[in-house]
Structure formats: structure tokens, C-alpha cells
Scaffold this motif. Structure first.
Motif, PDB file in Angstrom:
ATOM      1  N   LYS A  14      -0.813  11.335   0.919  1.00  8.44           N
ATOM      2  CA  LYS A  14       0.244  10.419   1.367  1.00  8.44           C
ATOM      3  C   LYS A  14       0.043   9.039   0.741  1.00  8.44           C
ATOM      4  CE  LYS A  14       2.694  10.996   4.663  1.00  8.44           C
ATOM      5  NZ  LYS A  14       4.119  11.322   4.634  1.00  8.44           N
ATOM      6  N   VAL A  15      -1.202   8.566   0.741  1.00  7.21           N
ATOM      7  CA  VAL A  15      -1.507   7.248   0.176  1.00  7.21           C
ATOM      8  C   VAL A  15      -1.203   7.231  -1.320  1.00  7.21           C
ATOM      9  CG1 VAL A  15      -3.376   5.633  -0.375  1.00  7.21           C
ATOM     10  CG2 VAL A  15      -3.193   6.586   1.931  1.00  7.21           C
ATOM     11  N   LEU A  16      -1.672   8.233  -2.049  1.00 16.02           N
ATOM     12  CA  LEU A  16      -1.450   8.279  -3.494  1.00 16.02           C
ATOM     13  C   LEU A  16       0.034   8.375  -3.834  1.00 16.02           C
ATOM     14  CD1 LEU A  16      -4.410  10.589  -4.564  1.00 16.02           C
ATOM     15  CD2 LEU A  16      -4.218   8.096  -4.842  1.00 16.02           C
ATOM     16  N   ARG A  17       0.763   9.169  -3.071  1.00 14.57           N
ATOM     17  CA  ARG A  17       2.196   9.301  -3.305  1.00 14.57           C
ATOM     18  C   ARG A  17       2.916   7.984  -3.018  1.00 14.57           C
ATOM     19  NH1 ARG A  17       6.156  13.346  -0.168  1.00 14.57           N
ATOM     20  NH2 ARG A  17       8.028  12.834  -1.288  1.00 14.57           N
ATOM     21  N   ALA A  18       2.530   7.303  -1.933  1.00 10.21           N
ATOM     22  CA  ALA A  18       3.145   6.019  -1.590  1.00 10.21           C
ATOM     23  C   ALA A  18       2.847   4.979  -2.661  1.00 10.21           C
ATOM     24  CB  ALA A  18       2.666   5.554  -0.219  1.00 10.21           C
ATOM     25  N   ILE A  19       1.620   4.949  -3.157  1.00  8.23           N
ATOM     26  CA  ILE A  19       1.267   4.001  -4.222  1.00  8.23           C
ATOM     27  C   ILE A  19       2.092   4.292  -5.466  1.00  8.23           C
ATOM     28  CG2 ILE A  19      -0.552   3.327  -5.849  1.00  8.23           C
ATOM     29  CD1 ILE A  19      -2.544   3.706  -3.481  1.00  8.23           C
ATOM     30  N   SER A  20       2.196   5.550  -5.836  1.00  8.63           N
ATOM     31  CA  SER A  20       2.962   5.939  -7.012  1.00  8.63           C
ATOM     32  C   SER A  20       4.441   5.586  -6.855  1.00  8.63           C
ATOM     33  CB  SER A  20       2.806   7.443  -7.244  1.00  8.63           C
ATOM     34  OG  SER A  20       3.635   7.868  -8.286  1.00  8.63           O
ATOM     35  N   SER A  21       5.029   5.882  -5.700  1.00  7.68           N
ATOM     36  CA  SER A  21       6.443   5.596  -5.458  1.00  7.68           C
ATOM     37  C   SER A  21       6.706   4.100  -5.392  1.00  7.68           C
ATOM     38  CB  SER A  21       6.891   6.246  -4.150  1.00  7.68           C
ATOM     39  OG  SER A  21       6.768   7.645  -4.239  1.00  7.68           O
ATOM     40  N   ASN A  22       5.725   3.342  -4.925  1.00  7.05           N
ATOM     41  CA  ASN A  22       5.872   1.905  -4.740  1.00  7.05           C
ATOM     42  C   ASN A  22       5.988   1.155  -6.065  1.00  7.05           C
ATOM     43  OD1 ASN A  22       5.922  -0.349  -2.908  1.00  7.05           O
ATOM     44  ND2 ASN A  22       3.889  -0.862  -3.647  1.00  7.05           N
ATOM     45  N   ARG A  23       5.700   1.808  -7.175  1.00  9.66           N
ATOM     46  CA  ARG A  23       5.756   1.147  -8.482  1.00  9.66           C
ATOM     47  C   ARG A  23       7.196   0.897  -8.937  1.00  9.66           C
ATOM     48  NH1 ARG A  23       0.749   1.385 -11.300  1.00  9.66           N
ATOM     49  NH2 ARG A  23      -0.762   2.513 -10.053  1.00  9.66           N
ATOM     50  N   ALA A  24       8.153   1.610  -8.366  1.00 14.90           N
ATOM     51  CA  ALA A  24       9.557   1.437  -8.734  1.00 14.90           C
ATOM     52  C   ALA A  24      10.231   0.530  -7.696  1.00 14.90           C
ATOM     53  CB  ALA A  24      10.249   2.798  -8.764  1.00 14.90           C
ATOM     54  N   PRO A  25      11.250  -0.233  -8.091  1.00 10.50           N
ATOM     55  CA  PRO A  25      11.969  -1.069  -7.133  1.00 10.50           C
ATOM     56  C   PRO A  25      12.582  -0.211  -6.029  1.00 10.50           C
ATOM     57  CG  PRO A  25      12.586  -1.620  -9.379  1.00 10.50           C
ATOM     58  CD  PRO A  25      11.759  -0.366  -9.443  1.00 10.50           C
ATOM     59  N   GLY A  26      12.697  -0.774  -4.870  1.00  7.31           N
ATOM     60  CA  GLY A  26      13.287  -0.074  -3.731  1.00  7.31           C
ATOM     61  C   GLY A  26      12.454  -0.305  -2.494  1.00  7.31           C
ATOM     62  N   MET A  27      12.137   0.726  -1.777  1.00  8.96           N
ATOM     63  CA  MET A  27      11.325   0.631  -0.580  1.00  8.96           C
ATOM     64  C   MET A  27       9.894   0.234  -0.942  1.00  8.96           C
ATOM     65  SD  MET A  27      11.131   3.467   2.446  1.00  8.96           S
ATOM     66  CE  MET A  27      12.523   4.294   1.755  1.00  8.96           C
ATOM     67  N   HIS A  28       9.139  -0.251   0.023  1.00  6.45           N
ATOM     68  CA  HIS A  28       7.762  -0.623  -0.268  1.00  6.45           C
ATOM     69  C   HIS A  28       6.785   0.416   0.273  1.00  6.45           C
ATOM     70  CE1 HIS A  28       7.800  -2.154   3.823  1.00  6.45           C
ATOM     71  NE2 HIS A  28       8.770  -2.962   3.487  1.00  6.45           N
ATOM     72  N   PHE A  29       5.497   0.166   0.066  1.00  2.00           N
ATOM     73  CA  PHE A  29       4.440   1.132   0.350  1.00  2.00           C
ATOM     74  C   PHE A  29       4.562   1.791   1.718  1.00  2.00           C
ATOM     75  CE2 PHE A  29       0.375   2.180   2.270  1.00  2.00           C
ATOM     76  CZ  PHE A  29      -0.160   3.058   1.349  1.00  2.00           C
ATOM     77  N   VAL A  30       4.710   1.016   2.776  1.00  2.00           N
ATOM     78  CA  VAL A  30       4.708   1.589   4.137  1.00  2.00           C
ATOM     79  C   VAL A  30       5.873   2.550   4.334  1.00  2.00           C
ATOM     80  CG1 VAL A  30       4.692   1.091   6.610  1.00  2.00           C
ATOM     81  CG2 VAL A  30       3.534  -0.448   5.030  1.00  2.00           C
ATOM     82  N   GLY A  31       7.038   2.217   3.818  1.00  2.00           N
ATOM     83  CA  GLY A  31       8.180   3.116   3.928  1.00  2.00           C
ATOM     84  C   GLY A  31       7.927   4.454   3.257  1.00  2.00           C
ATOM     85  N   TYR A  32       7.310   4.404   2.084  1.00  2.00           N
ATOM     86  CA  TYR A  32       6.950   5.646   1.394  1.00  2.00           C
ATOM     87  C   TYR A  32       5.836   6.388   2.131  1.00  2.00           C
ATOM     88  CZ  TYR A  32       9.745   4.234  -2.625  1.00  2.00           C
ATOM     89  OH  TYR A  32      10.773   3.881  -3.447  1.00  2.00           O
ATOM     90  N   TYR A  33       4.852   5.655   2.611  1.00  2.00           N
ATOM     91  CA  TYR A  33       3.723   6.273   3.325  1.00  2.00           C
ATOM     92  C   TYR A  33       4.193   7.007   4.579  1.00  2.00           C
ATOM     93  CZ  TYR A  33      -0.752   6.662   5.781  1.00  2.00           C
ATOM     94  OH  TYR A  33      -1.850   7.138   6.447  1.00  2.00           O
ATOM     95  N   LEU A  34       5.135   6.419   5.303  1.00  3.40           N
ATOM     96  CA  LEU A  34       5.643   7.043   6.530  1.00  3.40           C
ATOM     97  C   LEU A  34       6.779   8.030   6.269  1.00  3.40           C
ATOM     98  CD1 LEU A  34       5.646   3.969   8.938  1.00  3.40           C
ATOM     99  CD2 LEU A  34       4.010   5.862   8.875  1.00  3.40           C
TER     100      LEU A  34
END
Length: 181
Positions: A14-34
Motif C-alpha cells: 500500500k505504501v509503495l503504491r501510494a508513493i508511486s501514484s503520488n508522483r503524478a498530479p492529483g490526489m496526494h499520498f494519504v488518498g492513495y494509501y487509503l
């Protein structure tokens, strides 16, 4: 409390996916993590949903208060953001939460409605209110005030909320439709 290897692996992914997704504009880390999803994003109201798991719950399945407060803040902000230009900056001025005493167990759903930004104040201001349920039971009532400060000279917000299905956020919807991962 010890965490079994399977849960450790789940949280790590979950952490790695959130970090990876967070690199693009849009939602931030916590939104991706949850794994935040947005089934409704309209001026008449917004709905934000989180399916809890071991990454945000205790051994009894109760969602951590930090995740509840995050969901309150992002949902109330969304209820105000529907009234602003996607490139406008907004900021939380005041956030009020009231826990009902019900345990936060089950699917989290935040439903909120905003008032729109006032053109009569020196700094555009908007109020939103709503409630958060877990497993269909109300666990929080919430409200807050947001402002839309001007961008510093020569700067603008880099990106507005992502539309559903973009390359950067294929499963995140800020346009009223819903997709989950």
C-alpha cells in the motif's frame, strides 16, 4: 502488538503504491494509501468512500482517528472545491469534528455539502458541513470553513483534481463518476 508477515507485506505494498501514484498530479499520498474513491462530486453534494483494512485499523477493526480526520478534511474540502476553478488554491481555515461515540468499523462514507465561495468577503470564503458513517452508523458530524487565497505573484496551482480514468490516476474520480481499484 506484533504484525504478521502477510499484513506487513500488505501495508508495504500500500505504501509503495501510494508513493508511486503520488508522483503524478492529483490526489496526494494519504488518498492513495487509503484507496479513497469519490462516487459523487457535484455542487449538490459530494461523497467520499474508504474501504478500511489492516493499514488503517486496529486489531479490533476500528479505523484510526487520523484516517477519520483526513477523510473529514478532504470530503469537506471537496464540497467547497466543486464551487471553485480547478486551478484555484484553497485552504482549510477551520475544521470542526464531533465524534458520536460509535466505533468506526466498516466502510467509511463521508457525505458533505458546501455553500460556495462568497464574493462579498476580502478573501473568498466557503462553509461546508456533513457527516461520516462507518458500516452505515454515524460516527462523526463535521463542518468547516475554507478560503481561496490568491496565488503568489507569478505562480499558479500546478494541477486541478484529476478526472477519472486519466493515465496518472486511472481509478480516481473527481468528476462525479466512481471507479475503484
Amino acid at each position: 502488538m506484533s504484525i504478521d508477515p502477510q499484513t506487513q507485506s500488505f501495508i508495504r505494498q500500500k505504501v509503495l503504491r501510494a508513493i508511486s501514484s503520488n508522483r503524478a498530479p492529483g490526489m496526494h499520498f494519504v488518498g492513495y494509501y487509503l484507496d479513497l474513491t469519490v462516487p459523487r462530486f457535484e455542487k449538490s453534494g459530494v461523497e467520499f468512500v474508504v474501504e478500511p483494512g489492516p493499514h488503517c485499523t486496529d486489531a479490533n477493526g476500528v479505523v484510526n482517528r487520523a484516517a477519520l480526520i483526513y477523510l473529514a478534511d478532504i470530503a469537506l474540502a471537496g464540497a467547497n472545491r466543486v464551487f471553485s476553478d480547478p486551478n484555484a488554491r484553497t485552504a482549510t481555515l477551520m475544521l470542526r469534528t464531533e465524534f458520536t461515540g460509535e466505533p468506526a468499523i466498516g466502510t467509511l462514507k463521508a457525505v458533505c455539502q458546501g455553500s460556495g465561495f462568497s464574493p462579498r468577503t476580502a478573501l473568498p470564503e466557503s462553509f461546508a458541513s456533513g457527516h461520516l458513517t462507518a458500516g452505515g452508523r454515524e460516527v462523526m458530524r463535521m463542518s468547516g470553513t475554507w478560503v481561496a487565497p490568491p496565488a503568489p505573484p507569478g505562480r499558479s496551482r500546478s494541477s486541478g483534481p484529476m478526472a477519472c480514468g486519466t493515465t496518472a490516476a486511472p481509478n480516481r474520480c473527481w468528476n462525479g463518476s466512481s471507479r475503484s481499484i
